[in-house]
Scaffold this motif. Sequence first.
Motif, PDB file in Angstrom:
ATOM      1  N   VAL A 256       0.872  -1.172   0.000  1.00  0.00           N
ATOM      2  CA  VAL A 256       0.000   0.000   0.000  1.00  0.00           C
ATOM      3  C   VAL A 256       0.910   1.223   0.000  1.00  0.00           C
ATOM      4  N   VAL A 257       0.806   2.033  -1.046  1.00  0.00           N
ATOM      5  CA  VAL A 257       1.710   3.174  -1.195  1.00  0.00           C
ATOM      6  C   VAL A 257       1.034   4.529  -0.972  1.00  0.00           C
ATOM      7  N   ARG A 258      -0.309   4.536  -0.966  1.00  0.00           N
ATOM      8  CA  ARG A 258      -1.014   5.794  -0.747  1.00  0.00           C
ATOM      9  C   ARG A 258      -2.428   5.503  -0.268  1.00  0.00           C
ATOM     10  N   ARG A 259      -2.977   6.438   0.513  1.00  0.00           N
ATOM     11  CA  ARG A 259      -4.343   6.321   1.011  1.00  0.00           C
ATOM     12  C   ARG A 259      -5.142   7.531   0.545  1.00  0.00           C
ATOM     13  N   GLU A 260      -6.390   7.290   0.204  1.00  0.00           N
ATOM     14  CA  GLU A 260      -7.305   8.387  -0.103  1.00  0.00           C
ATOM     15  C   GLU A 260      -8.702   7.955   0.337  1.00  0.00           C
ATOM     16  N   GLY A 261      -9.097   8.406   1.528  1.00  0.00           N
ATOM     17  CA  GLY A 261     -10.367   7.959   2.100  1.00  0.00           C
ATOM     18  C   GLY A 261     -10.342   6.453   2.281  1.00  0.00           C
ATOM     19  N   PRO A 262     -11.381   5.757   1.806  1.00  0.00           N
ATOM     20  CA  PRO A 262     -11.410   4.301   1.948  1.00  0.00           C
ATOM     21  C   PRO A 262     -10.653   3.569   0.841  1.00  0.00           C
ATOM     22  N   TRP A 263      -9.969   4.286  -0.011  1.00  0.00           N
ATOM     23  CA  TRP A 263      -9.248   3.696  -1.142  1.00  0.00           C
ATOM     24  C   TRP A 263      -7.759   3.637  -0.857  1.00  0.00           C
ATOM     25  N   ARG A 264      -7.115   2.588  -1.390  1.00  0.00           N
ATOM     26  CA  ARG A 264      -5.678   2.408  -1.230  1.00  0.00           C
ATOM     27  C   ARG A 264      -5.037   2.239  -2.598  1.00  0.00           C
ATOM     28  N   LEU A 265      -3.979   3.001  -2.852  1.00  0.00           N
ATOM     29  CA  LEU A 265      -3.172   2.798  -4.047  1.00  0.00           C
ATOM     30  C   LEU A 265      -2.208   1.678  -3.711  1.00  0.00           C
ATOM     31  N   ILE A 266      -2.320   0.574  -4.432  1.00  0.00           N
ATOM     32  CA  ILE A 266      -1.481  -0.584  -4.129  1.00  0.00           C
ATOM     33  C   ILE A 266      -0.543  -0.885  -5.282  1.00  0.00           C
ATOM     34  N   GLU A 267       0.504  -1.643  -4.952  1.00  0.00           N
ATOM     35  CA  GLU A 267       1.427  -2.170  -5.954  1.00  0.00           C
ATOM     36  C   GLU A 267       1.508  -3.668  -5.744  1.00  0.00           C
ATOM     37  N   ASP A 268       1.310  -4.440  -6.829  1.00  0.00           N
ATOM     38  CA  ASP A 268       1.350  -5.894  -6.710  1.00  0.00           C
ATOM     39  C   ASP A 268       2.777  -6.402  -6.964  1.00  0.00           C
ATOM     40  N   PRO A 269       3.015  -7.702  -6.828  1.00  0.00           N
ATOM     41  CA  PRO A 269       4.383  -8.234  -7.001  1.00  0.00           C
ATOM     42  C   PRO A 269       4.989  -7.987  -8.382  1.00  0.00           C
ATOM     43  N   ASP A 270       4.144  -7.769  -9.404  1.00  0.00           N
ATOM     44  CA  ASP A 270       4.653  -7.492 -10.748  1.00  0.00           C
ATOM     45  C   ASP A 270       4.917  -6.012 -10.984  1.00  0.00           C
ATOM     46  N   GLY A 271       4.592  -5.164 -10.002  1.00  0.00           N
ATOM     47  CA  GLY A 271       4.804  -3.728 -10.138  1.00  0.00           C
ATOM     48  C   GLY A 271       3.588  -2.967 -10.631  1.00  0.00           C
ATOM     49  N   THR A 272       2.490  -3.667 -10.912  1.00  0.00           N
ATOM     50  CA  THR A 272       1.263  -3.011 -11.348  1.00  0.00           C
ATOM     51  C   THR A 272       0.682  -2.212 -10.193  1.00  0.00           C
ATOM     52  N   GLN A 273       0.275  -0.978 -10.481  1.00  0.00           N
ATOM     53  CA  GLN A 273      -0.331  -0.134  -9.457  1.00  0.00           C
ATOM     54  C   GLN A 273      -1.760   0.221  -9.832  1.00  0.00           C
ATOM     55  N   GLY A 274      -2.596   0.393  -8.818  1.00  0.00           N
ATOM     56  CA  GLY A 274      -3.974   0.804  -9.020  1.00  0.00           C
ATOM     57  C   GLY A 274      -4.655   0.949  -7.675  1.00  0.00           C
ATOM     58  N   TRP A 275      -5.928   1.285  -7.711  1.00  0.00           N
ATOM     59  CA  TRP A 275      -6.688   1.600  -6.505  1.00  0.00           C
ATOM     60  C   TRP A 275      -7.620   0.461  -6.123  1.00  0.00           C
ATOM     61  N   MET A 276      -7.654   0.169  -4.824  1.00  0.00           N
ATOM     62  CA  MET A 276      -8.495  -0.894  -4.295  1.00  0.00           C
ATOM     63  C   MET A 276      -9.135  -0.419  -3.003  1.00  0.00           C
ATOM     64  N   ARG A 277     -10.365  -0.853  -2.759  1.00  0.00           N
ATOM     65  CA  ARG A 277     -11.051  -0.499  -1.508  1.00  0.00           C
ATOM     66  C   ARG A 277     -10.336  -1.150  -0.333  1.00  0.00           C
ATOM     67  N   ASP A 278     -10.282  -0.434   0.796  1.00  0.00           N
ATOM     68  CA  ASP A 278      -9.625  -0.938   1.994  1.00  0.00           C
ATOM     69  C   ASP A 278     -10.296  -2.202   2.534  1.00  0.00           C
ATOM     70  N   LEU A 279     -11.596  -2.372   2.288  1.00  0.00           N
ATOM     71  CA  LEU A 279     -12.318  -3.556   2.766  1.00  0.00           C
ATOM     72  C   LEU A 279     -11.846  -4.847   2.109  1.00  0.00           C
ATOM     73  N   LEU A 280     -11.148  -4.736   0.994  1.00  0.00           N
ATOM     74  CA  LEU A 280     -10.660  -5.916   0.277  1.00  0.00           C
ATOM     75  C   LEU A 280      -9.264  -6.326   0.721  1.00  0.00           C
ATOM     76  N   LEU A 281      -8.689  -5.550   1.643  1.00  0.00           N
ATOM     77  CA  LEU A 281      -7.311  -5.781   2.075  1.00  0.00           C
ATOM     78  C   LEU A 281      -7.254  -6.152   3.552  1.00  0.00           C
ATOM     79  N   SER A 282      -6.194  -6.876   3.898  1.00  0.00           N
ATOM     80  CA  SER A 282      -5.938  -7.251   5.285  1.00  0.00           C
ATOM     81  C   SER A 282      -4.519  -6.822   5.639  1.00  0.00           C
ATOM     82  N   ARG A 283      -4.295  -6.518   6.913  1.00  0.00           N
ATOM     83  CA  ARG A 283      -2.941  -6.206   7.381  1.00  0.00           C
ATOM     84  C   ARG A 283      -2.123  -7.473   7.614  1.00  0.00           C
ATOM     85  N   GLN A 284      -2.729  -8.635   7.437  1.00  0.00           N
ATOM     86  CA  GLN A 284      -1.978  -9.888   7.595  1.00  0.00           C
ATOM     87  C   GLN A 284      -0.861  -9.912   6.556  1.00  0.00           C
ATOM     88  N   ARG A 285       0.350 -10.219   7.019  1.00  0.00           N
ATOM     89  CA  ARG A 285       1.494 -10.257   6.104  1.00  0.00           C
ATOM     90  C   ARG A 285       1.427 -11.504   5.242  1.00  0.00           C
TER      91      ARG A 285
END
Length: 158
Positions: A64-93
């Motif tokens: 997670v590289v950025r936050r905007e309200g309930p949205w998170r800018l994420i980067e996946d293992p391939d380097g793809t970036q985009g926005w995902m709702r926080d409800l779809l994510l967990s802090r579990q490593r």
Amino acid sequence: MKRPLLSAIALASLVICAPARADEDDKVPYWATIDTDLANLRVGPGDSYRIDWVYRRLHLPVKVVRREGPWRLIEDPDGTQGWMRDLLLSRQRGGIVKGKELVAMRVKPDDSAPIAWRIEPGVVGVMPEDCKQSWCLFDVNGHKGFVHETQLWGTGAP
């Protein structure tokens, strides 16, 4: 008179300090995992933005590289970036096996320990605790063992 005033001041200081502690938990960047079997990655932070990618990989690690309200800018293992709702994510490593060869998952955090499993590149698992001395406890659907930190994406500082 002094006692109620002191109580009010103490209560006010607790209320003022509580958000600061909550903000520390939300500092970016940080590691997270996708917490659902189906998650949309959008080109912007809102439901009105186009879906760019659909993830169907429970526990896939993301940064997670950025936050905007309930949205998170994420980067996946391939380097793809985009926005995902926080409800779809967990802090579990979580982690994903890197490289092109099988990786040894050992019964103890030691290169000379017996191999419990051999896991393929791209295998996703969770890490129930922090990595210690460059070894990570890695759990792939209940198959647990230790994997060297350099062989996983999703370890170390985000």
